[in-house]
Design an enzyme around this catalytic site. Structure first.
Site, PDB file in Angstrom:
ATOM      1  N   LYS A   1      11.841  62.948  61.372  1.00  0.00           N
ATOM      2  CA  LYS A   1      10.387  62.765  61.216  1.00  0.00           C
ATOM      3  C   LYS A   1       9.628  62.747  62.546  1.00  0.00           C
ATOM      4  O   LYS A   1       9.264  63.794  63.062  1.00  0.00           O
ATOM      5  CB  LYS A   1      10.122  61.496  60.413  1.00  0.00           C
ATOM      6  CG  LYS A   1      10.527  61.650  58.940  1.00  0.00           C
ATOM      7  CD  LYS A   1      10.073  60.472  58.138  1.00  0.00           C
ATOM      8  CE  LYS A   1      10.483  60.521  56.697  1.00  0.00           C
ATOM      9  NZ  LYS A   1       9.642  61.342  55.847  1.00  0.00           N
TER      10      LYS A   1
ATOM     11  N   TYR B   1      15.995  54.766  50.115  1.00  0.00           N
ATOM     12  CA  TYR B   1      15.694  56.199  50.025  1.00  0.00           C
ATOM     13  C   TYR B   1      16.310  56.892  51.240  1.00  0.00           C
ATOM     14  O   TYR B   1      16.119  56.459  52.382  1.00  0.00           O
ATOM     15  CB  TYR B   1      14.172  56.460  49.994  1.00  0.00           C
ATOM     16  CG  TYR B   1      13.890  57.944  49.965  1.00  0.00           C
ATOM     17  CD1 TYR B   1      14.065  58.673  48.793  1.00  0.00           C
ATOM     18  CD2 TYR B   1      13.525  58.630  51.116  1.00  0.00           C
ATOM     19  CE1 TYR B   1      13.865  60.053  48.779  1.00  0.00           C
ATOM     20  CE2 TYR B   1      13.326  60.000  51.108  1.00  0.00           C
ATOM     21  CZ  TYR B   1      13.505  60.702  49.931  1.00  0.00           C
ATOM     22  OH  TYR B   1      13.326  62.067  49.913  1.00  0.00           O
TER      23      TYR B   1
HETATM   24  C1  PLP Z   1      14.607  56.839  55.327  1.00  0.00           C
HETATM   25  C2  PLP Z   1      14.607  58.305  55.065  1.00  0.00           C
HETATM   26  N1  PLP Z   1      15.757  58.989  55.078  1.00  0.00           N
HETATM   27  C3  PLP Z   1      15.801  60.319  54.862  1.00  0.00           C
HETATM   28  C4  PLP Z   1      14.667  61.035  54.602  1.00  0.00           C
HETATM   29  C5  PLP Z   1      14.750  62.525  54.343  1.00  0.00           C
HETATM   30  O1  PLP Z   1      14.179  63.230  55.381  1.00  0.00           O
HETATM   31  P1  PLP Z   1      13.663  64.738  55.137  1.00  0.00           P
HETATM   32  O2  PLP Z   1      12.519  64.640  54.195  1.00  0.00           O
HETATM   33  O3  PLP Z   1      13.277  65.207  56.519  1.00  0.00           O
HETATM   34  O4  PLP Z   1      14.816  65.501  54.581  1.00  0.00           O
HETATM   35  C6  PLP Z   1      13.446  60.372  54.549  1.00  0.00           C
HETATM   36  C7  PLP Z   1      12.197  61.100  54.212  1.00  0.00           C
HETATM   37  O5  PLP Z   1      11.246  60.567  53.705  1.00  0.00           O
HETATM   38  C8  PLP Z   1      13.403  58.958  54.790  1.00  0.00           C
HETATM   39  O6  PLP Z   1      12.252  58.280  54.751  1.00  0.00           O
END
Ligand code: PLP
Length: 425
Positions: free
Chosen positions: A276, A149
């Site tokens: 995050k 993801y």
């Molecule tokens: C591994 C990973 N990459 C990218 C993202 C995307 O981040 P954002 O929700 O801040 O766009 C997330 C969000 O859950 C993630 O867990």
């Protein structure tokens, strides 16, 4: 116009606001929140919930932290935002230095993006531009693994798991990428990386980079794999001349037991994405951090312009709270804390395998995952969990927690007891 009471604004929400991954016409219920402090979320009806989610990996210090609040307040008085084109400011430069100092030595150049997804977009652009500027104009594709993801924008989606990332809805617009099987590590120390290597061998002339979440695959399945796979991957990327992008947006800032998960493999990515927990969960901010080699490659055709520049790039409020969050983390005994959480999660969650609905329990660092055999009825289970006084958001077949690091033993016990409760009933 103001709302008379909670049910008035909650009804308006249901009618007009989209929430993540739900329907507008038949939405899953939402719980109205009044405030959050420490690890406690206070609902509008006065109920208090122990937070097991850290607002999706982000609020590592808990909510309403005085030092993070102070950083925001102080910054607010000098400027809340200023464009980053042609201007700069100390909060951004300080943050870049901190990120460079706490990541592997070759990572020296920082792009501050406004969300995790945007940082992944930027990382992808960096990789494609790196090859393009050096005359490899066909190297525009990515290789990744299943169950990954990486965010919800179109390029990010193109490297999410094709099945649970719902590629089918967007067939004609999503770039077609290469997918290797999800990482598997076997008892004899071997891995299934051969399939990935074969893809690279066949398509290296089209592939700009491999993108992967190191050690823990998050929202694509909450899977844990071994450091050895990453070591092999680094060697293979070098062998076939492709860049390695590590997405540590979920795993960064101590969550897996090391400050960054890639440290467990003792490797260095060409591009690292963080987000995050970068701001302690207070504001949206992310970064794509890269090496001199990549920067020089992007500039090889003389132009050297990285084609990205968000309006809110390097927002000073977000940068300053990120600085405070990193300082707070590094000043705390976070390794010990995460180890302690891991120990308790292992002890208290492992017994969940006794329930017939449970397929597997997985724990690493401050992450505990219970995978069920069947998809969870989220609405019902969510209500049961709230009734137990905890905030845990299940998805698909997964019931999982990654609490704020400040959680106490008894608060964590409340979370794991609630998980037992809903699995038993
Ligand atoms: C591994 C990973 N990459 C990218 C993202 C995307 O981040 P954002 O929700 O801040 O766009 C997330 C969000 O859950 C993630 O867990």
């Amino acid at each position: 116009m103001s709302f008379q009471n909670t049910s008035a604004w909650l009804n308006y929400d249901t009618e007009h606001l989209w929430h993540p991954y739900t329907s507008m016409t038949d939405p899953l219920p939402c719980y109205p929140v009044e405030s959050a402090r420490g690890v406690t979320i206070k609902l509008a009806d006065g109920r208090e919930l122990i937070d097991g989610m850290s607002s999706w990996w982000a609020a590592i210090h808990g909510y309403n932290h005085p030092q993070l609040n102070a950083a925001i307040e102080q910054q607010l008085h000098s400027m809340s935002h200023i464009m980053f084109g042609g201007l700069t400011h100390k909060p951004a430069v300080t943050l870049a230095k901190k990120l460079i100092d706490i990541t592997a030595e070759p990572l020296q150049h920082v792009f501050l993006a406004d969300s995790g997804s945007v940082s992944v977009e930027v990382a992808i652009k960096m990789a494609i531009q790196y090859w393009y500027a050096q005359g490899y104009k066909n190297k525009q594709k990515l290789l990744t693994v299943r169950s990954g993801y990486h965010g919800d924008t179109l390029d990010c989606m193109s490297v999410c798991d094709p099945v649970n990332g719902m590629h089918s809805h967007f067939q004609s617009v999503l770039p077609k990428q290469f997918f290797a099987p999800q990482p598997e590590c076997f008892a004899d120390g071997s891995t299934n990386i051969d399939a990935l290597e074969q893809l690279l061998e066949q398509h290296q002339s089209e592939i700009a980079a491999v993108i992967i979440e190191p050690i823990v695959q998050g929202a694509g399945g909450m899977r844990i794999y071994c450091a050895h796979y990453l070591q092999q991957l680094r060697l293979i990327c070098d062998k076939y001349d492709v860049l390695l992008i590590l997405d540590e947006i979920a795993t960064g800032f101590g969550r897996t037991g090391t400050l960054f998960a890639y440290e467990q493999a003792n490797i260095v990515p060409d591009i690292l994405c963080v987000g995050k927990a970068l701001t302690g969960g207070t504001m949206t901010l992310a970064a794509a951090i890269t090496t001199k080699k990549v920067v020089q490659g992007i500039s090889a055709d003389g132009a050297g312009i990285l084609m990205h520049g968000p309006t809110f790039m390097a927002n000073p409020l977000a940068c300053q709270v990120a600085n405070a969050s990193i300082d707070l983390l590094l000043a705390s005994p976070w390794q010990e804390i995460v180890k302690q959480i891991e120990k308790q999660l292992k002890t208290e969650l492992s017994a969940c395998v006794q329930y017939p609905v449970v397929k597997e329990v997985r724990v690493i660092g401050a992450i505990g995952v219970v995978e069920l055999h069947k998809a969870i009825d989220i609405k019902t289970m969510q209500a049961d969990l709230v009734a137990q006084g905890v905030w845990i958001r299940p998805f698909n077949k997964l019931l999982y927690i990654m609490p704020p690091y400040i959680i106490t033993e008894s608060e964590l016990h409340k979370l794991t007891s609630a998980i037992h409760h809903v699995l038993k009933s």
